[in-house]
Design an enzyme around this catalytic site. Structure first.
Site, PDB file in Angstrom:
ATOM      1  N   THR A  33       0.823  -1.209   0.000  1.00 48.52           N
ATOM      2  CA  THR A  33       0.000   0.000   0.000  1.00 48.52           C
ATOM      3  C   THR A  33       0.860   1.264   0.000  1.00 48.52           C
ATOM      4  O   THR A  33       2.052   1.228   0.302  1.00 48.52           O
ATOM      5  CB  THR A  33      -0.936   0.025   1.223  1.00 48.52           C
ATOM      6  OG1 THR A  33      -0.157   0.071   2.422  1.00 48.52           O
ATOM      7  CG2 THR A  33      -1.841  -1.196   1.254  1.00 48.52           C
ATOM      8  N   ASP A  34       0.200   2.383  -0.314  1.00 52.57           N
ATOM      9  CA  ASP A  34       0.866   3.673  -0.272  1.00 52.57           C
ATOM     10  C   ASP A  34       0.591   4.347   1.080  1.00 52.57           C
ATOM     11  O   ASP A  34       0.055   3.710   1.995  1.00 52.57           O
ATOM     12  CB  ASP A  34       0.432   4.545  -1.452  1.00 52.57           C
ATOM     13  CG  ASP A  34      -1.068   4.833  -1.467  1.00 52.57           C
ATOM     14  OD1 ASP A  34      -1.732   4.699  -0.411  1.00 52.57           O
ATOM     15  OD2 ASP A  34      -1.575   5.215  -2.529  1.00 52.57           O
ATOM     16  N   GLN A  35       0.902   5.612   1.192  1.00 45.81           N
ATOM     17  CA  GLN A  35       0.732   6.317   2.468  1.00 45.81           C
ATOM     18  C   GLN A  35      -0.731   6.455   2.894  1.00 45.81           C
ATOM     19  O   GLN A  35      -1.017   6.729   4.048  1.00 45.81           O
ATOM     20  CB  GLN A  35       1.364   7.703   2.389  1.00 45.81           C
ATOM     21  CG  GLN A  35       2.867   7.650   2.345  1.00 45.81           C
ATOM     22  CD  GLN A  35       3.470   9.041   2.250  1.00 45.81           C
ATOM     23  OE1 GLN A  35       2.853   9.967   1.733  1.00 45.81           O
ATOM     24  NE2 GLN A  35       4.687   9.186   2.753  1.00 45.81           N
TER      25      GLN A  35
END
Length: 132
Positions: free
Chosen positions: A15-17
């Protein structure tokens, strides 16, 4: 059976931030689905490679509808669409635990003789399985 399903849990590292699955991480989910579709039909990708046959992707279309998020349990659905000459096609989708459609994809792969580096017709036993 023209369709096969697997489940995958989204890992934090995918996942990203914003805790949303990074777009490039959908490709491995779909790959797992295709490999397991083949396995379910009695074809081991490993044994295919050991016999000198590879199945590289030559075309891939992915449509993102809704985001998958960290810790979601995803269902990857792989559907055999067509097999012609040297090509095999799959339609795929990913759904979340609420059965919401998140992503769709279409893949075209080609049977390749690893030693010659050329596209080939699949062996008869594979054609028999595909047409089953």
């Amino acid at each position: 059976m023209k369709e096969h399903q697997i489940q995958v849990r989204v890992r934090y590292s995918e996942t990203d931030q914003m805790s949303v699955v990074y777009h490039g991480n959908y490709v491995p989910y779909f790959e797992m689905g295709r490999v397991e579709w083949l396995r379910n039909k009695g074809i081991s990708y490993k044994s295919l490679e050991e016999s000198g046959i590879a199945l590289p992707i030559v075309s891939m279309t992915i449509n993102y509808k809704k985001p998958a998020r960290y810790d979601d349990l995803l269902t990857v659905i792989t559907k055999f669409k067509n097999q012609t000459s040297v090509k095999i096609e799959f339609d795929c989708e990913i759904r979340n635990e609420n059965n919401e459609l998140l992503t769709t994809a279409h893949f075209i792969l080609v049977f390749v003789d690893v030693n010659l580096g050329k596209a080939i017709q699949p062996p008869k036993y594979i054609l028999d399985i595909m047409n089953d």
